[in-house]
Design an enzyme around this catalytic site. Structure first.
Site, PDB file in Angstrom:
ATOM      1  N   GLU A 105     -95.680 -19.784  -8.789  1.00 15.99           N
ATOM      2  CA  GLU A 105     -95.522 -18.000  -8.826  1.00 15.99           C
ATOM      3  C   GLU A 105     -95.706 -17.374  -7.841  1.00 15.99           C
ATOM      4  OE1 GLU A 105     -98.424 -20.591  -9.453  1.00 15.99           O
ATOM      5  OE2 GLU A 105     -99.545 -20.080 -10.918  1.00 15.99           O
ATOM      6  N   GLU A 113    -103.390 -24.895 -12.270  1.00 16.65           N
ATOM      7  CA  GLU A 113    -104.382 -24.709 -11.669  1.00 16.65           C
ATOM      8  C   GLU A 113    -105.354 -25.489 -13.100  1.00 16.65           C
ATOM      9  OE1 GLU A 113    -103.259 -20.353 -12.015  1.00 16.65           O
ATOM     10  OE2 GLU A 113    -103.512 -20.726  -9.849  1.00 16.65           O
TER      11      GLU A 113
HETATM   12  C1  LIG Z   1    -106.015 -11.455 -13.563  1.00 16.47           C
HETATM   13  C2  LIG Z   1    -106.054 -13.008 -13.855  1.00 16.47           C
HETATM   14  C3  LIG Z   1    -105.704 -13.752 -13.534  1.00 16.47           C
HETATM   15  C4  LIG Z   1    -104.979 -14.603 -13.576  1.00 16.47           C
HETATM   16  C5  LIG Z   1    -103.621 -15.857 -13.379  1.00 16.47           C
HETATM   17  C6  LIG Z   1    -103.303 -16.283 -13.731  1.00 16.47           C
HETATM   18  C7  LIG Z   1    -101.933 -16.231 -13.445  1.00 16.47           C
HETATM   19  C8  LIG Z   1    -101.008 -17.998 -14.073  1.00 16.47           C
HETATM   20  C9  LIG Z   1    -100.060 -17.882 -12.847  1.00 16.47           C
HETATM   21  C10 LIG Z   1     -98.550 -18.391 -13.707  1.00 16.47           C
HETATM   22  O1  LIG Z   1     -99.035 -19.383 -14.654  1.00 16.47           O
HETATM   23  S1  LIG Z   1     -96.958 -17.634 -13.477  1.00 16.47           S
HETATM   24  C11 LIG Z   1     -96.078 -18.761 -14.754  1.00 16.47           C
HETATM   25  C12 LIG Z   1     -95.848 -19.800 -13.269  1.00 16.47           C
HETATM   26  N1  LIG Z   1     -94.805 -21.042 -13.877  1.00 16.47           N
HETATM   27  C13 LIG Z   1     -93.698 -20.588 -13.980  1.00 16.47           C
HETATM   28  O2  LIG Z   1     -93.698 -19.613 -12.961  1.00 16.47           O
HETATM   29  C14 LIG Z   1     -92.701 -21.771 -14.404  1.00 16.47           C
HETATM   30  C15 LIG Z   1     -91.609 -21.285 -15.068  1.00 16.47           C
HETATM   31  N2  LIG Z   1     -90.825 -22.026 -15.670  1.00 16.47           N
HETATM   32  C16 LIG Z   1     -89.973 -22.909 -15.619  1.00 16.47           C
HETATM   33  O3  LIG Z   1     -89.803 -22.392 -14.251  1.00 16.47           O
HETATM   34  C17 LIG Z   1     -88.792 -23.376 -16.128  1.00 16.47           C
HETATM   35  O4  LIG Z   1     -88.723 -22.670 -17.130  1.00 16.47           O
HETATM   36  C18 LIG Z   1     -89.368 -24.656 -16.738  1.00 16.47           C
HETATM   37  C19 LIG Z   1     -90.846 -24.777 -16.519  1.00 16.47           C
HETATM   38  C20 LIG Z   1     -89.068 -25.967 -15.048  1.00 16.47           C
HETATM   39  C21 LIG Z   1     -88.544 -25.869 -17.812  1.00 16.47           C
HETATM   40  O5  LIG Z   1     -87.123 -25.654 -16.904  1.00 16.47           O
HETATM   41  P1  LIG Z   1     -85.860 -26.465 -18.310  1.00 16.47           P
HETATM   42  O6  LIG Z   1     -85.246 -25.930 -17.239  1.00 16.47           O
HETATM   43  O7  LIG Z   1     -86.284 -27.032 -18.974  1.00 16.47           O
HETATM   44  O8  LIG Z   1     -86.041 -24.470 -19.218  1.00 16.47           O
HETATM   45  P2  LIG Z   1     -85.734 -23.173 -19.356  1.00 16.47           P
HETATM   46  O9  LIG Z   1     -84.295 -22.847 -19.461  1.00 16.47           O
HETATM   47  O10 LIG Z   1     -86.113 -22.802 -17.848  1.00 16.47           O
HETATM   48  O11 LIG Z   1     -87.120 -22.586 -20.300  1.00 16.47           O
HETATM   49  C22 LIG Z   1     -87.433 -23.228 -21.885  1.00 16.47           C
HETATM   50  C23 LIG Z   1     -87.436 -21.828 -22.213  1.00 16.47           C
HETATM   51  O12 LIG Z   1     -89.069 -21.273 -21.936  1.00 16.47           O
HETATM   52  C24 LIG Z   1     -89.292 -20.653 -21.363  1.00 16.47           C
HETATM   53  N3  LIG Z   1     -90.449 -20.136 -20.602  1.00 16.47           N
HETATM   54  C25 LIG Z   1     -90.128 -21.335 -19.491  1.00 16.47           C
HETATM   55  N4  LIG Z   1     -91.161 -20.430 -18.538  1.00 16.47           N
HETATM   56  C26 LIG Z   1     -91.934 -19.828 -19.204  1.00 16.47           C
HETATM   57  C27 LIG Z   1     -93.222 -19.168 -19.054  1.00 16.47           C
HETATM   58  N5  LIG Z   1     -93.874 -19.195 -17.833  1.00 16.47           N
HETATM   59  N6  LIG Z   1     -93.541 -18.387 -19.591  1.00 16.47           N
HETATM   60  C28 LIG Z   1     -92.485 -17.340 -20.696  1.00 16.47           C
HETATM   61  N7  LIG Z   1     -91.771 -18.462 -21.310  1.00 16.47           N
HETATM   62  C29 LIG Z   1     -91.069 -19.012 -20.269  1.00 16.47           C
HETATM   63  C30 LIG Z   1     -87.571 -19.923 -20.961  1.00 16.47           C
HETATM   64  O13 LIG Z   1     -87.732 -18.231 -20.798  1.00 16.47           O
HETATM   65  C31 LIG Z   1     -86.679 -20.232 -22.065  1.00 16.47           C
HETATM   66  O14 LIG Z   1     -86.480 -19.192 -23.017  1.00 16.47           O
HETATM   67  P3  LIG Z   1     -85.549 -18.766 -23.765  1.00 16.47           P
HETATM   68  O15 LIG Z   1     -85.849 -18.538 -24.484  1.00 16.47           O
HETATM   69  O16 LIG Z   1     -85.101 -20.935 -23.892  1.00 16.47           O
HETATM   70  O17 LIG Z   1     -84.677 -18.712 -22.484  1.00 16.47           O
END
Ligand SMILES: CCCCCC/C=C/CC(=O)SCCNC(=O)CCNC(=O)[C@H](O)C(C)(C)COP(=O)(O)OP(=O)(O)OC[C@H]1O[C@@H](n2cnc3c(N)ncnc32)[C@H](O)[C@@H]1OP(=O)(O)O
Length: 717
Positions: A122, A102
């Site tokens: 999302e 975004e």
């Molecule tokens: C009212 C206000 C309105 C405002 C609206 C604003 C809204 C925004 C909406 C969003 O942005 S929602 C989030 C959208 N994004 C996602 O859903 C991404 C999710 N993540 C993934 O798909 C994958 O993690 C990845 C980015 C493709 C990476 O994959 P990979 O296999 O390389 O690593 P992982 O093991 O999955 O992740 C590593 C590590 O990072 C943590 N993590 C990943 N994404 C997030 C995140 N979005 N927030 C916090 N943490 C995240 C994941 O949990 C892993 O952590 P760990 O502790 O090592 O297990």
């Protein structure tokens, strides 16, 4: 959390929030303030926004959901970019997702490395892109593309994104350097037409037909999952409302969705999926300290349905496989199956014809166990007979090199007993694949009391390398998956005995969101397998399965499934089972009058007067009987955490992800209610020990502890 530096006339703003540059509150503040800094620096003529480390920002910080969002929001950062008065370039590497994309859409230009991916995922966590994505993407890529991307959460590779104008240029090399070069080229050039809010969405006149077509698709695949429908509405707002009003409406919807059980369940599932790799053994070994062995060569014993499926899973991940059968005829048949599964993979576009050819050339075969003397790991996939497995493992122990790991694909048998037939119980482990093994992603890995951390680390690592979702559990009959499934299958039969029809039960559970009802599953799996093991169990106890059997080994028993098998109705493969099929092997089913009569005769012979069975009762007896078993599994430490159980159900049985898995589903219903209903059924059905309430559930029903703390509480029981 956000770095800032200048290179000549270009300011670089780099998000530095490992591991994935999530847009936490401090990151948003850093972005906002540094954009201000660049705006106020007269020597800055263009700005590059990028991510440090492995990726561009992947979206909002999911840990912050549930808290009141603090300003600046992603949209505030976006507005700041739009009004900066200088061109802003998003330089994307890794993944630019959700709020990350975004922000990039608010930028004036976007460049990306060839292996970068972009998406608005999302919907997969029960939300919509409220930070501007649902308003901006239709203005850039058009309604059709926006609908597809936003309602599915699909990530596009850079080249495809460029086709839809989402990426202006695909570049190679160092992304920051490329970003700066791009910025130098566009600085001092007009860029007002790059501000997407001023454009109108492409294809807006076709909004209605596009919406109708997308909603039809969603209806077919969503099975009670609401977020995609809300996503459609959010995109429609880009056409129906002025930009800022659309943003405001979408923010309201986002806030409502965030409170929904489905969003909570999907976010739980997201973290649960990542937690399963953080395994721990009761003896103390764990994922952080154990080092997996290097596995180069693998042998699979047994070329039946499971063995060939496992072979294909290994071959397609690039492992050479030595397939073993007891004679050449079985071996030939197995090789043919492997070839046709590989061809099927090409047809389904899982891999190219070239990859299938490569995989096929990595397959070798033998009928001589001695040939296994140099392999690193063996997966046994023969019949579920303990003595047969013991015999094979004792032979393998003598033939295989001392460091080789010996795995059993048993779905039910005791790993310790199998391990005891060898002199290397530390290297014996269960690797339970689900059928069809080349497609189903769950791999239930089972440790025995002597399995070493190194062995566990090796099979957990192997699972990941072949694209499976490996979950570690302890040993008990049926482990986690089949142990929980058993009471459910029994309850489905009892419900039919009492008055329900198989198709009614299937419909209720499919409406709940299961991919297939239990009777269709029985027909698909083949009734003869269970029948044979029931007959074996009866033989073992000196009993026979008779027609009017109502009790077996002190437990309530329903012989309807046996009666069907007596008639040769084994399911899809014989063209008849609980349903009839238009020909053997076909999936085209219809309700069979003969089965309806058989059920009626069965009830008559036992003097059972059929009663009307409600949807609520079917759901409760099916789901709660499994959930109760799940709590016993936790209580006994067979599964370390509810997350492990839930992931097993999401990947092994297609439990609807928007409920999080059976354990999370129970937590959302309320454990007091679940416990009370289980007690109610225990009173009604005292001869089904699966209704004996779990002690852990009882305790939790009083305390109502959040799901993240159940495991901790159980260790104190
Ligand atoms: C009212 C206000 C309105 C405002 C609206 C604003 C809204 C925004 C909406 C969003 O942005 S929602 C989030 C959208 N994004 C996602 O859903 C991404 C999710 N993540 C993934 O798909 C994958 O993690 C990845 C980015 C493709 C990476 O994959 P990979 O296999 O390389 O690593 P992982 O093991 O999955 O992740 C590593 C590590 O990072 C943590 N993590 C990943 N994404 C997030 C995140 N979005 N927030 C916090 N943490 C995240 C994941 O949990 C892993 O952590 P760990 O502790 O090592 O297990």
């Amino acid at each position: 959390m956000v770095d800032y530096w200048r290179q000549g006339s270009v300011a670089v703003i780099a998000v530095n929030n490992p591991p994935v540059n999530a847009l936490s509150y401090n990151v948003r503040v850093g972005l906002y303030n540094n954009l201000d800094k660049a705006a106020n620096d007269r020597d800055v003529l263009a700005v590059v926004i990028c991510g440090k480390g492995r990726t561009f920002p992947v979206g909002a910080d999911i840990h912050e959901f549930g808290q009141i969002p603090k300003e600046p929001w992603i949209t505030d950062v976006g507005r700041k970019i739009e009004s900066l008065g200088k061109p802003v370039i998003a330089a994307i590497h890794g993944t630019g997702l959700g709020g990350g994309l975004e922000i990039a859409l608010f930028c004036h230009y976007r460049i990306a490395l060839p292996n970068a991916r972009v998406g608005l995922p999302e919907v997969l966590i029960g939300l919509l892109p409220a930070g501007g994505g649902a308003q901006l993407l239709p203005r850039l890529a058009g309604i059709q593309v926006a609908m597809e991307m936003i309602t599915t959460g699909r990530q596009l590779p850079a080249s495809e994104a460029a086709k839809y104008n989402i990426i202006d240029k695909v570049v190679s090399g160092d992304i920051v350097k490329e970003g700066i070069e791009f910025a130098l080229r566009v600085q001092n050039k007009p860029f007002q037409d790059k501000i997407l809010r001023y454009r109108s969405p492409h294809g807006k006149d076709s909004l209605q037909p596009i919406t109708e077509a997308v909603l039809r698709k969603i209806k077919m695949r969503s099975r009670g999952f609401y977020a995609p429908v809300w996503c459609v509405r959010s995109i429609a707002n880009s056409v129906k409302l002025p930009f800022e009003e659309g943003l405001a409406q979408n923010r309201i919807m986002f806030q409502q969705m965030q409170l929904s059980g489905q969003a909570k369940a999907l976010q739980y599932a997201f973290f649960a999926e990542r937690s399963i790799s953080k395994w721990k053994l009761p003896c103390g070994g764990n994922f952080a300290t154990a080092v997996p062995r290097k596995i180069k060569t693998i042998s699979v014993i047994g070329a039946g349905t499971m063995g060939t499926g496992i072979t294909v899973a290994l071959l397609s991940a690039g492992f050479p496989v030595l397939l073993v059968e007891q004679n050449k005829r079985f071996l030939m048949k197995g090789v043919q199956t492997v070839q046709s599964l590989l061809e099927g993979g090409v047809k389904r576009r899982k891999f190219t014809a070239e990859q299938a050819k490569m995989a096929s050339s990595s397959l070798t075969t033998t009928v001589d166990l001695q040939a296994l003397n140099s392999v690193d790991l063996v997966i046994e996939a023969v019949f579920e007979t303990l003595s047969l497995k013991e015999d094979i493992f004792s032979k393998l122990d003598k033939i295989c090199k001392p460091e080789a790991i010996l795995c059993s694909n048993t779905s039910y048998l005791n790993i310790d007993k199998i391990a005891a037939s060898t002199r290397r119980p530390d290297k014996v482990v269960g690797t339970h694949f689900f059928s069809p093994a080349h497609i189903m992603r769950l791999m239930e890995n089972i440790y025995g009391c002597k399995t070493s951390p190194e062995t566990v680390a090796t099979v957990m690592d192997l699972g990941k390398r072949i694209g499976k979702v490996p979950v570690l559990v302890g040993t008990c009959p049926g482990f986690c998956a089949n142990r929980m499934n058993r009471p459910q299958s029994e309850e489905a039969l009892f419900l039919v005995e009492e008055g329900a029809q198989p198709e009614q039960i299937d419909q209720v559970l499919e409406d709940f969101g299961m991919p297939m009802g239990p009777f269709k599953v029985r027909d698909l799996a083949g009734g003869d397998i269970g029948w044979r093991s029931r007959k074996d169990a009866a033989l073992h106890l000196g009993l026979t399965l008779s027609y009017d059997l109502q009790f077996f080994n002190g437990e309530r028993y329903c012989s309807l499934a046996d009666k069907l098998c007596e008639l040769g109705r084994f399911g899809q493969k014989t063209g008849s089972g609980w349903y009839s099929y238009d020909k053997p092997g076909s999936k085209q089913l219809s309700i069979d009058e003969d089965v309806t009569k058989l059920i009626q005769n069965h009830r008559d012979s036992l003097g059972i007067k059929p009663r009307k069975i409600t949807t609520q009762e079917i759901q409760e007896r099916f789901l709660f009987s499994g959930i109760n078993e799940g709590f016993k599994i936790l209580e006994e430490g067979i599964a370390a955490r509810p997350e492990d159980i839930d992931i097993i159900w999401l990947y092994g049985f297609g439990f609807p992800r928007h409920y999080g898995g059976p354990m999370f589903y129970a937590s959302q219903i309320g454990l007091k209610r679940v416990y009370d209903r289980i007690c109610h059924y225990h009173e009604l059905f005292p001869y089904s020990s699966h209704w004996m309430p779990s002690k852990l559930l009882q305790k939790l029903s009083i305390q109502e502890v959040p799901i993240g703390q159940w495991a901790e509480l159980h260790s104190k029981l």
